[in-house]
Design an enzyme around this catalytic site. Structure first.
Site, PDB file in Angstrom:
ATOM      1  N   SER A  24       0.826  -1.204   0.000  1.00  0.00           N
ATOM      2  CA  SER A  24       0.000   0.000   0.000  1.00  0.00           C
ATOM      3  C   SER A  24       0.867   1.264   0.000  1.00  0.00           C
ATOM      4  O   SER A  24       1.641   1.473  -0.929  1.00  0.00           O
ATOM      5  CB  SER A  24      -0.968  -0.046   1.188  1.00  0.00           C
ATOM      6  N   ASP A  51      -6.048  -4.133  -1.606  1.00  0.00           N
ATOM      7  CA  ASP A  51      -4.910  -3.758  -0.757  1.00  0.00           C
ATOM      8  C   ASP A  51      -4.174  -4.975  -0.178  1.00  0.00           C
ATOM      9  O   ASP A  51      -4.780  -5.872   0.407  1.00  0.00           O
ATOM     10  CB  ASP A  51      -5.435  -2.889   0.391  1.00  0.00           C
TER      11      ASP A  51
END
Length: 255
Positions: free
Chosen positions: A39, A151
């Site tokens: 991320s 994610d």
């Protein structure tokens, strides 16, 4: 000299702390053999692996408002898209190719259909970073070839595993702390905290694969959306790392 790997966690705006940590470690004379990130950590890691210095990466954060760049556009079905982030990455990572990076780099993302973690380290770079940043429930999942990704922090928020296979020593930079003080002021704050708690519960496994984990205290005072406080977050990561790892014992471990 040992092959040193650096794993950078996710954490939204808190990920700016990684830049401060990198600056401090470079001033100690550390040179990294390989980088990985999830991320926000994948953004910092990709820029660093491309060859930007920590100061240059921070200048990118300051000069190109990440709040504006990350501002999503509405897509089909009410999902949000990361068109701004894509434009930012296209500008600063024009080769868009893992093979063109100066350091080996891995971006972690979660394949939502298979419920599996995937470590991208070859092919197109920018789609991999976008996949790693696709927060579920907010951003539209990222299609990469035959996979659909969200994610990477869902299954591996501190991707030390790929580094443990190729490096002699792994440093983890973790910025996704869960505050011990919490006021349930909104449903959004409860959902955000619950997600952080779930991610934190599995991150301890990745920490066990690190020889050193740098986790500056106080980052839990910032939310994942506090990009406007980038200087404070950078300074916290930098100063704490300088104060706690600038000693001969730490340098000896790396020699």
């Amino acid at each position: 000299m040992k092959k040193i790997g650096l794993a950078l966690s996710g954490g939204g705006a808190r990920g700016v702390a990684h830049i401060g940590v990198l600056q401090a470690l470079e001033e100690l004379g550390l040179k990294f053999y390989e980088i990985s990130g999830t991320s926000a950590g994948s953004i910092v890691g990709a820029l660093y692996a491309h060859g930007y210095t920590p100061k240059e990466i921070f200048e990118i954060v300051k000069q190109v408002s990440l709040y504006r760049s990350l501002r999503p556009a509405w897509g089909a079905g009410g999902w949000l898209k990361m068109d701004g982030l894509r434009e930012l990455l296209n500008k600063y990572l024009p080769d868009n190719d893992f093979a063109k990076l100066k350091l080996p780099f891995t971006a972690a993302a979660t394949e939502i259909r298979k419920a599996e973690i995937h470590y991208f380290n070859e092919g197109e770079l920018i789609p991999a970073v976008l996949a790693s940043c696709s927060i579920p429930g907010i951003f539209y999942p990222m299609q990469v070839k035959d996979g659909l990704y969200v994610d990477g922090g869902i299954l591996d928020n501190l991707p030390a595993l790929p580094l443990s296979k190729s490096c002699d020593f792994v440093v983890g930079s973790h910025c996704n702390q869960v505050s011990q003080h919490f006021d349930a002021t909104s449903s959004r704050s409860i959902v955000e905290r619950s997600l952080l708690m779930a991610i934190g519960a599995i991150t301890w496994k990745s920490k066990q694969l690190c020889d050193v984990v740098i986790e500056p205290p106080g980052l839990d005072h910032f939310t994942v959306f506090d990009i406007g406080k980038s200087k404070e977050i950078f300074d916290l990561g930098y100063k704490w790392t300088k104060e706690n790892f600038n000693d001969s014992h730490f340098i000896e471990m790396l020699s």
